[in-house]
Design a protein around this motif. Structure first.
Motif, PDB file in Angstrom:
ATOM      1  N   GLN A  18       1.486 -27.495 -49.442  1.00  0.00           N
ATOM      2  CA  GLN A  18       1.713 -27.118 -48.045  1.00  0.00           C
ATOM      3  C   GLN A  18       3.005 -27.729 -47.528  1.00  0.00           C
ATOM      4  O   GLN A  18       3.266 -28.913 -47.731  1.00  0.00           O
ATOM      5  N   GLU A  36      -4.729 -14.730 -35.283  1.00  0.00           N
ATOM      6  CA  GLU A  36      -5.196 -15.157 -36.609  1.00  0.00           C
ATOM      7  C   GLU A  36      -4.094 -14.991 -37.653  1.00  0.00           C
ATOM      8  O   GLU A  36      -3.903 -15.855 -38.508  1.00  0.00           O
ATOM      9  N   ARG A  49      -2.332 -17.965 -39.979  1.00  0.00           N
ATOM     10  CA  ARG A  49      -2.314 -17.872 -41.434  1.00  0.00           C
ATOM     11  C   ARG A  49      -0.875 -17.842 -41.964  1.00  0.00           C
ATOM     12  O   ARG A  49      -0.519 -18.577 -42.877  1.00  0.00           O
ATOM     13  N   TYR A  61      -0.804 -22.529 -41.771  1.00  0.00           N
ATOM     14  CA  TYR A  61      -1.921 -23.393 -41.412  1.00  0.00           C
ATOM     15  C   TYR A  61      -3.212 -23.004 -42.100  1.00  0.00           C
ATOM     16  O   TYR A  61      -4.150 -23.773 -42.110  1.00  0.00           O
ATOM     17  N   MET A  62      -3.284 -21.791 -42.625  1.00  0.00           N
ATOM     18  CA  MET A  62      -4.533 -21.353 -43.236  1.00  0.00           C
ATOM     19  C   MET A  62      -4.343 -20.834 -44.653  1.00  0.00           C
ATOM     20  O   MET A  62      -5.062 -19.962 -45.103  1.00  0.00           O
ATOM     21  N   PRO A 118      -4.999 -20.638 -48.442  1.00  0.00           N
ATOM     22  CA  PRO A 118      -6.250 -21.011 -49.108  1.00  0.00           C
ATOM     23  C   PRO A 118      -6.226 -22.373 -49.782  1.00  0.00           C
ATOM     24  O   PRO A 118      -7.226 -23.059 -49.791  1.00  0.00           O
ATOM     25  N   SER A 150      -4.257 -24.943 -48.903  1.00  0.00           N
ATOM     26  CA  SER A 150      -3.645 -25.982 -48.087  1.00  0.00           C
ATOM     27  C   SER A 150      -4.679 -26.961 -47.572  1.00  0.00           C
ATOM     28  O   SER A 150      -5.843 -26.620 -47.347  1.00  0.00           O
ATOM     29  N   ASN A 200      -4.724 -28.107 -44.725  1.00  0.00           N
ATOM     30  CA  ASN A 200      -5.064 -27.718 -43.357  1.00  0.00           C
ATOM     31  C   ASN A 200      -6.336 -26.883 -43.306  1.00  0.00           C
ATOM     32  O   ASN A 200      -7.120 -26.996 -42.369  1.00  0.00           O
ATOM     33  N   THR A 201      -6.541 -26.030 -44.297  1.00  0.00           N
ATOM     34  CA  THR A 201      -7.747 -25.203 -44.324  1.00  0.00           C
ATOM     35  C   THR A 201      -8.974 -26.076 -44.492  1.00  0.00           C
ATOM     36  O   THR A 201      -9.971 -25.927 -43.789  1.00  0.00           O
ATOM     37  N   ARG A 202      -8.901 -27.013 -45.436  1.00  0.00           N
ATOM     38  CA  ARG A 202     -10.033 -27.925 -45.659  1.00  0.00           C
ATOM     39  C   ARG A 202     -10.308 -28.749 -44.399  1.00  0.00           C
ATOM     40  O   ARG A 202     -11.451 -28.883 -43.969  1.00  0.00           O
ATOM     41  N   LEU A 244     -13.480 -24.444 -52.194  1.00  0.00           N
ATOM     42  CA  LEU A 244     -12.069 -24.577 -51.878  1.00  0.00           C
ATOM     43  C   LEU A 244     -11.398 -25.633 -52.750  1.00  0.00           C
ATOM     44  O   LEU A 244     -11.826 -26.777 -52.803  1.00  0.00           O
ATOM     45  N   THR A 270      -7.965 -27.526 -53.027  1.00  0.00           N
ATOM     46  CA  THR A 270      -6.667 -27.773 -52.407  1.00  0.00           C
ATOM     47  C   THR A 270      -5.770 -28.514 -53.380  1.00  0.00           C
ATOM     48  O   THR A 270      -6.242 -29.152 -54.316  1.00  0.00           O
TER      49      THR A 270
END
Length: 164
Positions: A65, A110, A114, A118-119, A121, A123, A125-127, A154, A156
């Motif tokens: 990221q 949204e 993404r 920030y979103m 899969p 990254s 940030n998603t977790r 997930l 990361t």
């Protein structure tokens, strides 16, 4: 060359189906508009043949990221706030057009989250976002089990606040 696979943007797909005829492994499927990642060898022939440009190649492992500066974060927050206000205004108005505007603003917000990174899969940030959802009290009907399942699947490639 990094390992990659093909993905189809169903919004762009015109069902011309040239990808079906050129894919050497039969990974493309226009019935349900997906490309089977397990069969895809990442050759890109389907992407090159697609007349609507609906197929893209995605790396199997996304890069780490990218960091976000305060200026970028505050600009994104301002845009998100604006979209949220527009969505609220449209929700209070009658008619089918305003319902479409409300939904359009939500989808744009949204997409901005993404696409700004920030979103992604893989990254952190998603977790972190999913972990915060679990830490927050929600009303009845919140899909807690689904969020927990997403967290378990997930993978990361960075450290999170909780060390995941």
């Amino acid at each position: 060359m990094t390992k990659q696979y093909a993905v189809r943007n169903i919004r762009l797909c015109t069902k011309d189906c040239l990808c079906l005829y050129v894919c050497p492994t039969g990974a493309t499927d226009t019935e349900n508009s997906i490309i089977d990642v397990k069969k895809c060898i990442g050759c890109g022939i389907c992407r090159d043949a697609c007349p609507s440009g609906a197929i893209s190649m995605v790396p199997v492992e996304l890069p780490p990221q990218q960091g976000h500066t305060e200026a970028v974060t505050s600009a994104l927050r301002a845009i998100m706030h604006s979209k949220s206000e527009q969505e609220s205004i449209a929700a209070s108005l009658p008619g089918r057009l305003t319902a479409a505007i409300e939904r359009s603003n939500r989808i744009m917000a949204e997409d901005m989250i993404r696409e700004s990174g920030y979103m992604l899969p893989q990254s952190a940030n998603t977790r972190t976002f999913l972990e915060k959802l679990l830490d927050t009290q929600h009303g009845e009907g919140f899909p807690r089990a689904a969020v927990e399942e997403l967290l378990s699947m997930l993978q990361t490639n960075e450290k999170t606040e909780k060390g995941g």
